[in-house]
Design a protein around this motif. Structure first.
Motif, PDB file in Angstrom:
ATOM      1  N   ILE A 167       0.842  -1.206   0.000  1.00 59.80           N
ATOM      2  CA  ILE A 167       0.000   0.000   0.000  1.00 59.80           C
ATOM      3  C   ILE A 167       0.871   1.247   0.000  1.00 59.80           C
ATOM      4  O   ILE A 167       0.624   2.215  -0.747  1.00 59.80           O
ATOM      5  CB  ILE A 167      -0.930  -0.005   1.231  1.00 59.80           C
ATOM      6  CG1 ILE A 167      -1.928  -1.169   1.163  1.00 59.80           C
ATOM      7  CG2 ILE A 167      -1.638   1.333   1.374  1.00 59.80           C
ATOM      8  CD1 ILE A 167      -2.988  -1.023   0.121  1.00 59.80           C
ATOM      9  N   MET A 168       1.908   1.253   0.819  1.00 67.26           N
ATOM     10  CA  MET A 168       2.764   2.427   0.913  1.00 67.26           C
ATOM     11  C   MET A 168       3.611   2.615  -0.345  1.00 67.26           C
ATOM     12  O   MET A 168       3.888   3.748  -0.749  1.00 67.26           O
ATOM     13  CB  MET A 168       3.652   2.326   2.151  1.00 67.26           C
ATOM     14  CG  MET A 168       2.873   2.388   3.461  1.00 67.26           C
ATOM     15  SD  MET A 168       3.973   2.453   4.902  1.00 67.26           S
ATOM     16  CE  MET A 168       2.763   2.330   6.228  1.00 67.26           C
ATOM     17  N   GLU A 169       4.011   1.507  -0.950  1.00 71.63           N
ATOM     18  CA  GLU A 169       4.749   1.612  -2.216  1.00 71.63           C
ATOM     19  C   GLU A 169       3.868   2.225  -3.303  1.00 71.63           C
ATOM     20  O   GLU A 169       4.327   3.050  -4.101  1.00 71.63           O
ATOM     21  CB  GLU A 169       5.234   0.225  -2.649  1.00 71.63           C
ATOM     22  CG  GLU A 169       6.343  -0.359  -1.794  1.00 71.63           C
ATOM     23  CD  GLU A 169       7.704   0.205  -2.141  1.00 71.63           C
ATOM     24  OE1 GLU A 169       7.779   1.110  -3.005  1.00 71.63           O
ATOM     25  OE2 GLU A 169       8.702  -0.243  -1.548  1.00 71.63           O
ATOM     26  N   ALA A 170       2.609   1.818  -3.355  1.00 70.13           N
ATOM     27  CA  ALA A 170       1.694   2.319  -4.382  1.00 70.13           C
ATOM     28  C   ALA A 170       1.236   3.739  -4.100  1.00 70.13           C
ATOM     29  O   ALA A 170       0.929   4.508  -5.018  1.00 70.13           O
ATOM     30  CB  ALA A 170       0.487   1.387  -4.502  1.00 70.13           C
ATOM     31  N   ILE A 230       2.440   9.303   3.722  1.00 67.43           N
ATOM     32  CA  ILE A 230       3.349   8.159   3.793  1.00 67.43           C
ATOM     33  C   ILE A 230       4.775   8.698   3.757  1.00 67.43           C
ATOM     34  O   ILE A 230       5.137   9.488   2.871  1.00 67.43           O
ATOM     35  CB  ILE A 230       3.118   7.193   2.619  1.00 67.43           C
ATOM     36  CG1 ILE A 230       1.728   6.552   2.728  1.00 67.43           C
ATOM     37  CG2 ILE A 230       4.198   6.107   2.586  1.00 67.43           C
ATOM     38  CD1 ILE A 230       1.307   5.803   1.484  1.00 67.43           C
ATOM     39  N   HIS A 231       5.576   8.298   4.726  1.00 58.49           N
ATOM     40  CA  HIS A 231       6.969   8.732   4.796  1.00 58.49           C
ATOM     41  C   HIS A 231       7.869   7.520   4.550  1.00 58.49           C
ATOM     42  O   HIS A 231       7.784   6.526   5.276  1.00 58.49           O
ATOM     43  CB  HIS A 231       7.276   9.362   6.145  1.00 58.49           C
ATOM     44  CG  HIS A 231       6.529  10.631   6.401  1.00 58.49           C
ATOM     45  ND1 HIS A 231       6.926  11.838   5.872  1.00 58.49           N
ATOM     46  CD2 HIS A 231       5.405  10.888   7.107  1.00 58.49           C
ATOM     47  CE1 HIS A 231       6.082  12.788   6.253  1.00 58.49           C
ATOM     48  NE2 HIS A 231       5.141  12.232   6.996  1.00 58.49           N
ATOM     49  N   ILE A 232       8.703   7.606   3.532  1.00 58.26           N
ATOM     50  CA  ILE A 232       9.631   6.536   3.192  1.00 58.26           C
ATOM     51  C   ILE A 232      11.056   7.084   3.258  1.00 58.26           C
ATOM     52  O   ILE A 232      11.361   8.122   2.651  1.00 58.26           O
ATOM     53  CB  ILE A 232       9.353   5.970   1.786  1.00 58.26           C
ATOM     54  CG1 ILE A 232       7.937   5.384   1.721  1.00 58.26           C
ATOM     55  CG2 ILE A 232      10.390   4.897   1.426  1.00 58.26           C
ATOM     56  CD1 ILE A 232       7.537   4.884   0.335  1.00 58.26           C
ATOM     57  N   ARG A 233      11.895   6.406   4.013  1.00 57.70           N
ATOM     58  CA  ARG A 233      13.306   6.766   4.104  1.00 57.70           C
ATOM     59  C   ARG A 233      14.122   5.737   3.323  1.00 57.70           C
ATOM     60  O   ARG A 233      14.077   4.542   3.619  1.00 57.70           O
ATOM     61  CB  ARG A 233      13.757   6.786   5.565  1.00 57.70           C
ATOM     62  CG  ARG A 233      13.214   7.960   6.350  1.00 57.70           C
ATOM     63  CD  ARG A 233      14.018   9.206   6.048  1.00 57.70           C
ATOM     64  NE  ARG A 233      13.396  10.389   6.618  1.00 57.70           N
ATOM     65  CZ  ARG A 233      13.909  11.600   6.523  1.00 57.70           C
ATOM     66  NH1 ARG A 233      15.050  11.773   5.882  1.00 57.70           N
ATOM     67  NH2 ARG A 233      13.307  12.636   7.041  1.00 57.70           N
TER      68      ARG A 233
END
Length: 269
Positions: A39-42, A91-94
């Protein structure tokens, strides 16, 4: 969002008032955690400001199922009250070996509300190790009101915490707490999903108040944090007294007579 179980106790809410967060480790089931990564990737579409939760997230959707986990639903109801609206979500992606960290900041302009506050949910679907650069926060800083990233020049403060946690951890934050995402020095992408909730009802006795008179309530509110010196810590306790009076609708609540003393104005209304 309705629940009759898993409400926080008065001691737990007092601890939130003192520290600015409520942490729940590994409460999200593993299958939902696995789903969350995709979900977060999309990505998720935006939610208009002030949308009721039931309208923002359809029944059966990923976010709705996350919010319906009993411990999550009960803690949210205890802190923000029934039927909150969604301020926004993100959504926060590091990325692995990402060379930068967020400056220390609060997610607010200077906010002078004493009798209301927003709650921010932060959900971590994977284990967060020390090298993954988990969210840094400063316990007890939420009532030291600042304007957004005015605290960004501070690199480290005594008593700060850098989140490490098992998969499926949810943390609920007071909107004013000082925090920042740290640099990810690992080989793994780090994911976090944030939702900010606005109250729509008075935040008064919205938790399990059966232990309201427990002496531990005052003990939690009277804690001192390492980042402030002794004299300033007293001001933080005074701010908590004012917040607890509002949350309990008890204008006579006090610790060591501090609030009563400074409010004593004989002959004035």
């Amino acid at each position: 969002m309705t629940t009759t179980k898993h409400l926080l106790t008065s001691v737990e809410v007092a601890r939130f008032v003192a520290n600015g967060f409520h942490r729940m480790d590994a409460i999200v089931p593993s299958d939902l955690n696995a789903e969350a990564i995709g979900i977060m990737e999309a990505g998720l579409g935006p939610v208009p400001y002030g949308t009721p939760v039931d309208e923002a997230y359809e029944p059966g959707s990923f976010t709705r199922r996350l919010l319906e986990i009993p411990a999550v639903a009960g803690a949210l109801r205890s802190l923000v009250g029934d039927d909150p609206t969604v301020d926004h979500h993100a959504i926060h992606i590091r990325e692995p070996h990402e060379g930068a960290a967020q400056p220390l900041h609060a997610d607010a302009i200077i906010d002078t509300r004493v009798d209301a506050f927003d709650v921010q949910l932060m959900y971590y679907p994977q284990e967060v190790t020390g090298t993954m650069g988990g969210t840094l926060s400063v316990p007890g800083s939420h009532l030291r009101r600042t304007n957004e990233s005015d605290t960004g020049r501070y690199q480290n403060l005594r008593g700060q915490t850098r989140l490490t946690c098992p998969a499926g951890t949810v943390v609920l934050l007071h909107h004013g707490i000082w925090h920042g995402g740290r640099r990810n020095d690992s080989d793994i992408r780090r994911y976090m999903y944030k939702i900010r909730f606005n109250p729509t009802v008075p935040q008064v006795r919205t938790w399990d108040v059966s232990d309201l008179d427990d002496p531990q309530v005052s003990a939690e509110l009277n804690v001192y944090h390492p980042w402030s010196e002794h004299a300033t810590s007293r001001l933080e306790v005074y701010n908590r007294i004012k917040m607890w009076r509002a949350l309990t609708n008890n204008p006579s609540f006090d610790i060591d007579y501090w609030a009563t003393r400074v409010a004593n104005r004989p002959g004035r209304v």
